[in-house]
Design a protein around this motif. Structure first.
Motif, PDB file in Angstrom:
ATOM      1  N   ILE A   1       0.830  -1.205   0.000  1.00  0.00           N
ATOM      2  CA  ILE A   1       0.000   0.000   0.000  1.00  0.00           C
ATOM      3  C   ILE A   1       0.865   1.255   0.000  1.00  0.00           C
ATOM      4  CG2 ILE A   1      -1.706   1.328   1.306  1.00  0.00           C
ATOM      5  CD1 ILE A   1      -2.901  -1.337   2.237  1.00  0.00           C
ATOM      6  N   ASP A   2       1.972   1.214   0.724  1.00  0.00           N
ATOM      7  CA  ASP A   2       2.858   2.379   0.760  1.00  0.00           C
ATOM      8  C   ASP A   2       3.423   2.679  -0.625  1.00  0.00           C
ATOM      9  OD1 ASP A   2       2.482   2.743   3.473  1.00  0.00           O
ATOM     10  OD2 ASP A   2       4.169   1.455   4.020  1.00  0.00           O
ATOM     11  N   ALA A   3       3.760   1.637  -1.385  1.00  0.00           N
ATOM     12  CA  ALA A   3       4.255   1.844  -2.752  1.00  0.00           C
ATOM     13  C   ALA A   3       3.166   2.451  -3.622  1.00  0.00           C
ATOM     14  CB  ALA A   3       4.743   0.526  -3.349  1.00  0.00           C
ATOM     15  N   GLY A   4       1.931   2.026  -3.397  1.00  0.00           N
ATOM     16  CA  GLY A   4       0.822   2.609  -4.148  1.00  0.00           C
ATOM     17  C   GLY A   4       0.662   4.086  -3.860  1.00  0.00           C
ATOM     18  N   ASN A   5       0.783   4.455  -2.588  1.00  0.00           N
ATOM     19  CA  ASN A   5       0.672   5.874  -2.229  1.00  0.00           C
ATOM     20  C   ASN A   5       1.810   6.690  -2.844  1.00  0.00           C
ATOM     21  OD1 ASN A   5      -1.636   5.408  -0.730  1.00  0.00           O
ATOM     22  ND2 ASN A   5      -0.494   5.058   1.180  1.00  0.00           N
ATOM     23  N   ARG A   6       3.006   6.097  -2.863  1.00  0.00           N
ATOM     24  CA  ARG A   6       4.146   6.798  -3.471  1.00  0.00           C
ATOM     25  C   ARG A   6       3.916   6.984  -4.972  1.00  0.00           C
ATOM     26  NH1 ARG A   6       9.087   8.589  -3.915  1.00  0.00           N
ATOM     27  NH2 ARG A   6      10.555   7.733  -5.448  1.00  0.00           N
ATOM     28  N   ALA A   7       3.348   5.968  -5.624  1.00  0.00           N
ATOM     29  CA  ALA A   7       3.056   6.087  -7.057  1.00  0.00           C
ATOM     30  C   ALA A   7       2.079   7.231  -7.316  1.00  0.00           C
ATOM     31  CB  ALA A   7       2.491   4.774  -7.589  1.00  0.00           C
ATOM     32  N   VAL A   8       1.074   7.360  -6.464  1.00  0.00           N
ATOM     33  CA  VAL A   8       0.108   8.457  -6.611  1.00  0.00           C
ATOM     34  C   VAL A   8       0.807   9.800  -6.460  1.00  0.00           C
ATOM     35  CG1 VAL A   8      -1.922   9.565  -5.607  1.00  0.00           C
ATOM     36  CG2 VAL A   8      -1.873   7.079  -5.907  1.00  0.00           C
ATOM     37  N   ASP A   9       1.682   9.907  -5.479  1.00  0.00           N
ATOM     38  CA  ASP A   9       2.421  11.161  -5.280  1.00  0.00           C
ATOM     39  C   ASP A   9       3.262  11.512  -6.511  1.00  0.00           C
ATOM     40  OD1 ASP A   9       1.414  11.611  -2.749  1.00  0.00           O
ATOM     41  OD2 ASP A   9       3.088  10.601  -1.726  1.00  0.00           O
ATOM     42  N   LEU A  10       3.890  10.501  -7.120  1.00  0.00           N
ATOM     43  CA  LEU A  10       4.745  10.746  -8.277  1.00  0.00           C
ATOM     44  C   LEU A  10       3.948  11.166  -9.508  1.00  0.00           C
ATOM     45  CD1 LEU A  10       7.274   7.767  -7.950  1.00  0.00           C
ATOM     46  CD2 LEU A  10       7.760  10.197  -7.568  1.00  0.00           C
ATOM     47  N   MET A  11       2.698  10.693  -9.614  1.00  0.00           N
ATOM     48  CA  MET A  11       1.929  10.990 -10.827  1.00  0.00           C
ATOM     49  C   MET A  11       1.064  12.247 -10.711  1.00  0.00           C
ATOM     50  SD  MET A  11      -1.160   8.148 -10.729  1.00  0.00           S
ATOM     51  CE  MET A  11      -0.120   6.735 -10.413  1.00  0.00           C
ATOM     52  N   LYS A  12       0.953  12.810  -9.512  1.00  0.00           N
ATOM     53  CA  LYS A  12       0.031  13.932  -9.307  1.00  0.00           C
ATOM     54  C   LYS A  12       0.293  15.090 -10.253  1.00  0.00           C
ATOM     55  CE  LYS A  12      -1.535  13.388  -4.528  1.00  0.00           C
ATOM     56  NZ  LYS A  12      -1.473  13.935  -3.146  1.00  0.00           N
ATOM     57  N   LYS A  13       1.568  15.479 -10.410  1.00  0.00           N
ATOM     58  CA  LYS A  13       1.872  16.642 -11.245  1.00  0.00           C
ATOM     59  C   LYS A  13       1.497  16.389 -12.697  1.00  0.00           C
ATOM     60  CE  LYS A  13       6.719  15.363 -12.082  1.00  0.00           C
ATOM     61  NZ  LYS A  13       8.142  15.797 -11.976  1.00  0.00           N
ATOM     62  N   HIS A  14       1.655  15.147 -13.153  1.00  0.00           N
ATOM     63  CA  HIS A  14       1.296  14.821 -14.537  1.00  0.00           C
ATOM     64  C   HIS A  14      -0.214  14.905 -14.724  1.00  0.00           C
ATOM     65  CE1 HIS A  14       5.402  13.527 -15.109  1.00  0.00           C
ATOM     66  NE2 HIS A  14       5.279  12.601 -14.175  1.00  0.00           N
ATOM     67  N   VAL A  15      -0.962  14.381 -13.763  1.00  0.00           N
ATOM     68  CA  VAL A  15      -2.417  14.381 -13.860  1.00  0.00           C
ATOM     69  C   VAL A  15      -2.961  15.804 -13.817  1.00  0.00           C
ATOM     70  CG1 VAL A  15      -4.550  13.620 -12.759  1.00  0.00           C
ATOM     71  CG2 VAL A  15      -2.569  12.069 -12.859  1.00  0.00           C
TER      72      VAL A  15
ATOM     73  N   GLY B   1      -7.272  11.665  -6.242  1.00  0.00           N
ATOM     74  CA  GLY B   1      -7.362  10.973  -4.964  1.00  0.00           C
ATOM     75  C   GLY B   1      -8.775  10.724  -4.485  1.00  0.00           C
ATOM     76  N   GLY B   2      -9.775  11.322  -5.136  1.00  0.00           N
ATOM     77  CA  GLY B   2     -11.155  11.077  -4.728  1.00  0.00           C
ATOM     78  C   GLY B   2     -11.630   9.715  -5.220  1.00  0.00           C
ATOM     79  N   PHE B   3     -12.828   9.342  -4.777  1.00  0.00           N
ATOM     80  CA  PHE B   3     -13.378   8.056  -5.197  1.00  0.00           C
ATOM     81  C   PHE B   3     -13.919   8.113  -6.630  1.00  0.00           C
ATOM     82  CE2 PHE B   3     -13.366   7.546  -0.620  1.00  0.00           C
ATOM     83  CZ  PHE B   3     -12.930   6.235  -0.473  1.00  0.00           C
ATOM     84  N   GLY B   4     -14.237   9.305  -7.085  1.00  0.00           N
ATOM     85  CA  GLY B   4     -14.726   9.486  -8.448  1.00  0.00           C
ATOM     86  C   GLY B   4     -14.254  10.815  -8.994  1.00  0.00           C
ATOM     87  N   GLY B   5     -14.043  10.875 -10.306  1.00  0.00           N
ATOM     88  CA  GLY B   5     -13.662  12.134 -10.942  1.00  0.00           C
ATOM     89  C   GLY B   5     -14.880  12.987 -11.225  1.00  0.00           C
TER      90      GLY B   5
END
Length: 354
Positions: A18-32, A45-49
Motif C-alpha cells: 500500500i505504501d508503494a501505491g501511495n508513493r506512485a500516486v504522489d509521483l503521478m500527481k503533477k502529470h495528472v 485521490g477522490g473516489f470518483g472524478g
C-alpha cells in the motif's frame, strides 16, 4: 512449525504494498493535474472524478464513449524497459475512436494492473497517459492502479483506458451522408500504431530472431525504437475540420486495417475504391512483409499501412479540407473515392503488389 503458523501476516507479505501505491500516486500527481480542463472539479485521490459539463454550449449534447487497450505491443515496452510512451497508445486508441463521430474528447480514465507495484515505473506510464491527454485536449480525470500479486509476473502490467467526449447531435458524423463521388483523404500514421503486434512479434522475434536492439538501416533506428513508436493522436488536427468543413464520414484505421474498418461507416449501397500508390508507406511495412512473407491483402487487413485516419468528404470540399490541414503543417493524401456497391473495399495500384 508453530512459529510460522502463528506469525501475523501483512498485506505486503502477500504481495501488495500500500505504501508503494501511495508513493506512485504522489509521483503521478503533477502529470495528472497538468491535464485538467476548467470543467474538472476536485483533485486526484477522490473516489470518483468530477467534471462539470457545460451542456449549454450545445443544442442537443450527445456523450460519446470509447474504451480500448494497447494489446501485445506492451511486450515491446517490457523488452526495452521503456514505459513513458505506452500510455499514449492507450489514450490514442480511445480518443481517435470517439473522434470519428465528431466528438471532442472531454476526459479520460486509465486502468493499470501490475504484478508488483514499482512507483517509478507506474509514474512513467501515467506520464505518457497525461502527455497524450494534454495533446488531445482532454483531462485525465481519474484511474486505478491495481497491484495483483501472483497474477502478473513481476515487471509486467496491462493498461486500458476509457474516454468520454461530446458532440452536438446535429453535427454528429454518422456516415449516412456518404454517397458515390465522395473522396477519401488519408492522414498519415506514425507507423504501426497499436495493432497487429502478435504478427509483428512472430515475424521479428520468432522467424527472424532479431534482438530488440537490432539496428535496421532502412529504418535508421533500432527495431525496438521503431516498434515502440506511439500511436498518433488525431483530435487536435481534426476537430477544427469537423467544426468548419463538410465531412460525411471518418474512419480510424485500427485492428482489421482497411478491409474491416472502412465498411463500418459506409451506407449499404456504397463501396470504396482506393489506389494504394497514392501515399508513401513507412518502410517498416515493406520490411515486415518481406521478413514474414505476408500476402499483401493480409498486410492491408492487419496494419494501417501508413494511413491512420481517413476523412470521407464531398468532392467540392477536398481542397478546403486539405488547405486547412496544410495550414496546420499536416500532410494529407487523396487516396480513393466512394463508388456504388455493397460496402466493399477495392484496393488498386502497383505499390506493394496490390
Amino acid at each position: 512449525m508453530s512459529n510460522i503458523k502463528d506469525k501475523a501476516l501483512t498485506y505486503r507479505e502477500a504481495g501488495v504494498d500500500i505504501d508503494a501505491g501511495n508513493r506512485a500516486v504522489d509521483l503521478m500527481k503533477k502529470h495528472v493535474r497538468a491535464t485538467y480542463r476548467p470543467e474538472v472539479l476536485g483533485d486526484i485521490g477522490g473516489f470518483g472524478g468530477l467534471f462539470a459539463l457545460n451542456a449549454g454550449q450545445y443544442s442537443q449534447p450527445v456523450l460519446v464513449s470509447g474504451t480500448d487497450g494497447v494489446g501485445t505491443k506492451l511486450r515491446l515496452a517490457f523488452m526495452l524497459d521503456r514505459h513513458d510512451t505506452i500510455g499514449q497508445d492507450a489514450v490514442a486508441m480511445c480518443v481517435n475512436d470517439i473522434l470519428v463521430q465528431g466528438a471532442e474528447p472531454l476526459f479520460f480514465l486509465d486502468y493499470l494492473a501490475v504484478g508488483k507495484l514499482e512507483p517509478e515505473k507506474v509514474a512513467a506510464v501515467v506520464s505518457g497517459v497525461a502527455q497524450a491527454c494534454t495533446a488531445s485536449g482532454c483531462a485525465l480525470l481519474g484511474g486505478e492502479t491495481a497491484e495483483m500479486a501472483g497474477f502478473y509476473p513481476d515487471g509486467e502490467y496491462d493498461i486500458a483506458g476509457f474516454a468520454v467526449g461530446i458532440v452536438d447531435k446535429p453535427k454528429m458524423i454518422t456516415g449516412e451522408k456518404i454517397k458515390p463521388g465522395d473522396v477519401l483523404i488519408g492522414l498519415p500514421s506514425s507507423g504501426l500504431h497499436s495493432n497487429g503486434f502478435s504478427l509483428v512479434r512472430k515475424i521479428c522475434f520468432e522467424r527472424k530472431q532479431f534482438p530488440v536492439d537490432q539496428y535496421i538501416p532502412e529504418l535508421s533506428k533500432t527495431l525496438g525504437e521503431e516498434l515502440l513508436t506511439p500511436t498518433r493522436l488525431y483530435p487536435k488536427m481534426c476537430l477544427p475540420l469537423i467544426r468548419s468543413c463538410t465531412i460525411h464520414g471518418m474512419v480510424h484505421i485500427t485492428g482489421g486495417g482497411f478491409y474491416d474498418n472502412i465498411p463500418r461507416v459506409l451506407p449499404q449501397d456504397c463501396s470504396v475504391e482506393i489506389d494504394t500508390a497514392d501515399w508513401p508507406k513507412p518502410p517498416v511495412f515493406a520490411l515486415l512483409q518481406e521478413w514474414g512473407g505476408v500476402d499483401w491483402p493480409e498486410m492491408y487487413r492487419t496494419f494501417n499501412m501508413g494511413i491512420g485516419m481517413i476523412l470521407v468528404v464531398p468532392a467540392n470540399a477536398v481542397d478546403d479540407v486539405r488547405r486547412k490541414l496544410a495550414d496546420q503543417s499536416e500532410e494529407s493524401y487523396v487516396i480513393g473515392k466512394v463508388i456504388a456497391g455493397g460496402r466493399e473495399v477495392h484496393l488498386r495500384g502497383g505499390v506493394f503488389g496490390v
